[in-house]
Scaffold this active site. Sequence first.
Site, PDB file in Angstrom:
ATOM      1  N   THR A 119       1.947  -5.504   8.402  1.00  0.00           N
ATOM      2  CA  THR A 119       2.569  -6.795   8.736  1.00  0.00           C
ATOM      3  C   THR A 119       2.763  -6.915  10.245  1.00  0.00           C
ATOM      4  OG1 THR A 119       3.729  -6.790   6.633  1.00  0.00           O
ATOM      5  CG2 THR A 119       4.653  -8.206   8.348  1.00  0.00           C
ATOM      6  N   ASP A 141       9.242   3.395   2.663  1.00  0.00           N
ATOM      7  CA  ASP A 141       8.557   4.626   3.083  1.00  0.00           C
ATOM      8  C   ASP A 141       9.082   5.183   4.412  1.00  0.00           C
ATOM      9  OD1 ASP A 141       7.015   4.025   0.883  1.00  0.00           O
ATOM     10  OD2 ASP A 141       5.329   3.252   2.023  1.00  0.00           O
ATOM     11  N   GLU A 236       4.476  10.952  -3.750  1.00  0.00           N
ATOM     12  CA  GLU A 236       3.237  10.454  -4.377  1.00  0.00           C
ATOM     13  C   GLU A 236       1.987  10.827  -3.578  1.00  0.00           C
ATOM     14  OE1 GLU A 236       3.323   6.159  -4.545  1.00  0.00           O
ATOM     15  OE2 GLU A 236       3.568   5.955  -2.383  1.00  0.00           O
TER      16      GLU A 236
HETATM   17  O1  F6P Z   1       4.690   0.919   0.948  1.00  0.00           O
HETATM   18  C1  F6P Z   1       5.660   0.761  -0.014  1.00  0.00           C
HETATM   19  C2  F6P Z   1       5.189   1.207  -1.341  1.00  0.00           C
HETATM   20  O2  F6P Z   1       6.266   1.025  -2.214  1.00  0.00           O
HETATM   21  C3  F6P Z   1       4.625   2.623  -1.393  1.00  0.00           C
HETATM   22  O3  F6P Z   1       5.608   3.593  -1.376  1.00  0.00           O
HETATM   23  C4  F6P Z   1       3.784   2.570  -2.651  1.00  0.00           C
HETATM   24  O4  F6P Z   1       2.741   3.507  -2.623  1.00  0.00           O
HETATM   25  C5  F6P Z   1       3.241   1.187  -2.587  1.00  0.00           C
HETATM   26  O5  F6P Z   1       4.131   0.415  -1.811  1.00  0.00           O
HETATM   27  C6  F6P Z   1       3.045   0.498  -3.911  1.00  0.00           C
HETATM   28  O6  F6P Z   1       2.528  -0.765  -3.622  1.00  0.00           O
HETATM   29  P1  F6P Z   1       2.257  -1.967  -4.622  1.00  0.00           P
HETATM   30  O7  F6P Z   1       3.451  -2.857  -4.620  1.00  0.00           O
HETATM   31  O8  F6P Z   1       1.118  -2.683  -4.015  1.00  0.00           O
HETATM   32  O9  F6P Z   1       1.976  -1.380  -5.964  1.00  0.00           O
END
Ligand code: F6P
Length: 379
Positions: A119, A141, A236
């Site tokens: 962003t 994050d 993750e």
């Molecule tokens: O960047 C924030 C986040 O929540 C990450 O921790 C995660 O991998 C990702 O977004 C999940 O994204 P989405 O909402 O596109 O599934």
Amino acid sequence: MVKKVAILANGGDVSGFNAVIRAIVKTAENNGVECYGFIDGYRGLLKNEYIQLSSANTASGILQKGGSIISSSTNANVFHYKVVDEEGNVTYQDLSEQCVQNVKDDGFDCIFTLGGDSTQKSARDFSLRGIHVIGVPKTIDNDVACTDITFGYNTAVSVATEALDRLHTTAETHHRIMVLEVMGREAGWIALESAIAGGADVALIPEIPYDIEKAAQAIKERQKIGKNFSIVVVSEGAFPKGGDVSIAHERDGGEGVINIQLGGAGEKVAKELEKLTGLTARCTVLGYMQRGGTPTAFDRVLSTKYGSKAMELALEGKFNVLTVIKNGKLDYVDLEEVVGNNKEIGAVQGGTKESNVRIVTMDHDLVKTARDIGINLGD
Ligand code: F6P
């Protein structure tokens, strides 16, 4: 003179979006500035869809509310936008000029961009096209460059900590290994901080490729002193030495972009630990719980500080910057610094490789503290 401003919330949601919006609106009103909110982040900027925000109605009673009252988009890169024609043919186009035109036509003096690294990269690109922008660093994050902390992160850590407290009692009762997979993409902040807060025995983060034998050894040492259960936090994005990250699936990020959704790291670790220790292991994936719901008091205050500072900067005419916390103090830096090596205007986004993100460094207090108290980091 700044008279009319707009906010957009972009990227994955976090708790605290509304608290930032509220602070911007209130500071704007107190200085005679009209405030608007684009719907669905950069998509709203492209479609020119916005609403007026006022503390008397649209932006009232939102401090403690999760989500975003002006929504948010996770896949709206207007510099590389997916366009489907009537025959169903897909092309990716740079539609940023339309956004610039919308901002100019409707006379917005500044756009506040609430979001993470991608962003802010787009915000910087708009600044180079003559739009006044001020960024506010968002993401659970905690990986936005140049700031000590992003809003939403503290709430995510609190949710993960509560989950660990609950997993602790069930782990102890059933003599099991309980693995908790948390978010963070390629940054291990949530995993590390919640592991310390939740008294975990092992924490695996992307910054330290793990040796599963080492983690298993730590669990076996606990068994020797009569502790027949263990708590393991897995980011993750964690991966074994010489191995790869676990991918749930690949998404359509656009031409030339591999936009992967991480997932499966916790389950993989649980299976391997079960084999190596002889203890039953179970995995819980915390997922979107970390992003939703009411923000912690800390995040409400941080978001309010960020929002009011952003509006203050606009009133001072300091544009094309990001509000930050630097060494504990509220401050700002040039967006150019935040974008870092990711310089190319309108560069394709979506893969994380291009972004300038802040990951856990080995000399950080959290790493030292974890090691001091014997949390095994898989090495
Ligand atoms: O960047 C924030 C986040 O929540 C990450 O921790 C995660 O991998 C990702 O977004 C999940 O994204 P989405 O909402 O596109 O599934």
